[in-house]
Design an enzyme around this catalytic site. Structure first.
Site, PDB file in Angstrom:
ATOM      1  N   GLU A 141       0.842  -1.544   0.175  1.00  0.00           N
ATOM      2  CA  GLU A 141       0.289  -0.048   0.052  1.00  0.00           C
ATOM      3  C   GLU A 141       1.177   1.510   0.044  1.00  0.00           C
ATOM      4  OE1 GLU A 141      -2.477  -0.663   3.310  1.00  0.00           O
ATOM      5  OE2 GLU A 141      -3.878  -2.327   2.057  1.00  0.00           O
TER       6      GLU A 141
ATOM      7  N   GLU B 238       7.160 -21.404   7.892  1.00  0.00           N
ATOM      8  CA  GLU B 238       7.652 -21.166   8.694  1.00  0.00           C
ATOM      9  C   GLU B 238       8.866 -21.977   9.602  1.00  0.00           C
ATOM     10  OE1 GLU B 238       5.306 -21.430  12.651  1.00  0.00           O
ATOM     11  OE2 GLU B 238       3.957 -20.851  11.172  1.00  0.00           O
TER      12      GLU B 238
END
Length: 310
Positions: free
Chosen positions: A93, A124
């Protein structure tokens, strides 16, 4: 990866604050729809207070990040699952909002791009994968690496921050548990303690909301320090669609007093550059002259206008 902090065996998953059972919601499956959302809302109300407690650390972080970005450094978010997705969201953004290039603020997630929409939970568990991501980006001492992990013990993130330290990059931890292994690898730790989740262990809830708030502050605060706003106006907005074109026009109107027709015309003459259009209007110069004036003042609109008014 021998410099990774050793996991405390006594600190099992069940002992983490974010993994303990919340006594306020043990009967949530017996509640009415209204009571369910009231219970969730009551828990969410605790998040802003938790973030408030770590504002000094956030302010320290934005100052340090801005210093490095002035030197050409990048802001790199890295996380797994929800934490990784939040980093990618914040990074994505910034270009339309603040006119940054896509490689200035980058989000990295365990499992790669496919993990943004699909769970790749085992990704992960590899510290080496976290290091490899930063190696691929050719990390420099001017860069900042923000490790995001609600637990503060995600191996992928630990590996990334451990490597970042060897490269003298600034390391920041955003965690939701106290005294975590990630904290030992961070120059700055931001740790909003939100407590147990409404649904036990579902850190996409309060922990995720806290992380989102922190990342909003990190990127927005840094951009403000870098002159990406004029007052509270996003004067580096990139007008890539109709809505943003209208926003840019309103910003020009607000600062210069021009009407909509003239503001849009000036933006077109200035290649859609809001700052350039404002300097042209305020000082009756050409777009090229306006760009040169902005460049001479680190592209900060307020400083440029003040200098030209002298």
């Amino acid at each position: 990866m021998s410099d990774l902090p050793q996991q405390n065996e006594a600190q099992t998953i069940s002992a983490l604050a974010t993994e303990t059972i919340n006594p306020a919601t043990t009967n949530i499956d017996q509640l009415s729809p209204l009571e369910i959302v009231q219970a969730l809302n009551a828990e969410d109300a605790k998040v802003a207070r938790a973030v408030e407690q770590v504002l000094p650390a956030i302010s320290q972080a934005i100052s340090a990040i801005a210093t490095r970005m002035r030197q050409g450094g990048r802001l790199l978010y890295i996380g797994a699952g929800t934490s990784g997705r939040l980093g990618i969201l914040d990074a994505s953004e910034c270009p339309p909002t603040f006119g940054t290039s896509p490689d200035q603020i980058v989000g990295l997630i365990a499992g790669g791009p496919i993990a943004t929409a699909n769970a790749v939970e085992d990704a992960e568990d590899s510290p080496r994968a976290g290091q490899a991501e930063l190696e691929r980006l050719q990390l420099t001492p001017a860069d900042t690496v923000v490790g995001i992990a609600a637990s503060g013990r995600t191996p992928y993130v630990l590996g990334a921050l451990a490597y970042a330290r060897t490269q003298q990059a600034l390391t920041i931890a955003v965690v939701c548990n106290p005294a975590s292994p990630l904290e030992k690898l961070a120059d700055i730790t931001i740790s909003p303690i939100v407590g147990p989740e409404a649904i036990t262990g579902s850190t996409r809830l309060k922990a995720g909301t806290a992380q989102k708030m922190v990342l909003n502050m990190l990127s927005t605060g840094t951009m403000i320090l870098l002159g990406k706003t004029y007052g509270n106006l996003m004067v580096d907005v990139v007008a890539t669609n109709y809505k943003l074109e209208q926003r840019a026009s309103k910003i020009v109107q607000s600062v210069t007093g021009l009407d909509a027709e003239h503001a849009l015309a000036l933006l077109q003459q200035s290649n859609g550059e809001t700052k350039t259009a404002i300097v042209v209007a305020k000082n009756h110069v050409t777009p090229d002259e306006a760009r040169a004036k902005l460049a001479a003042h680190d592209n900060i609109l307020r400083t440029t206008l003040e200098a030209m008014a002298e």
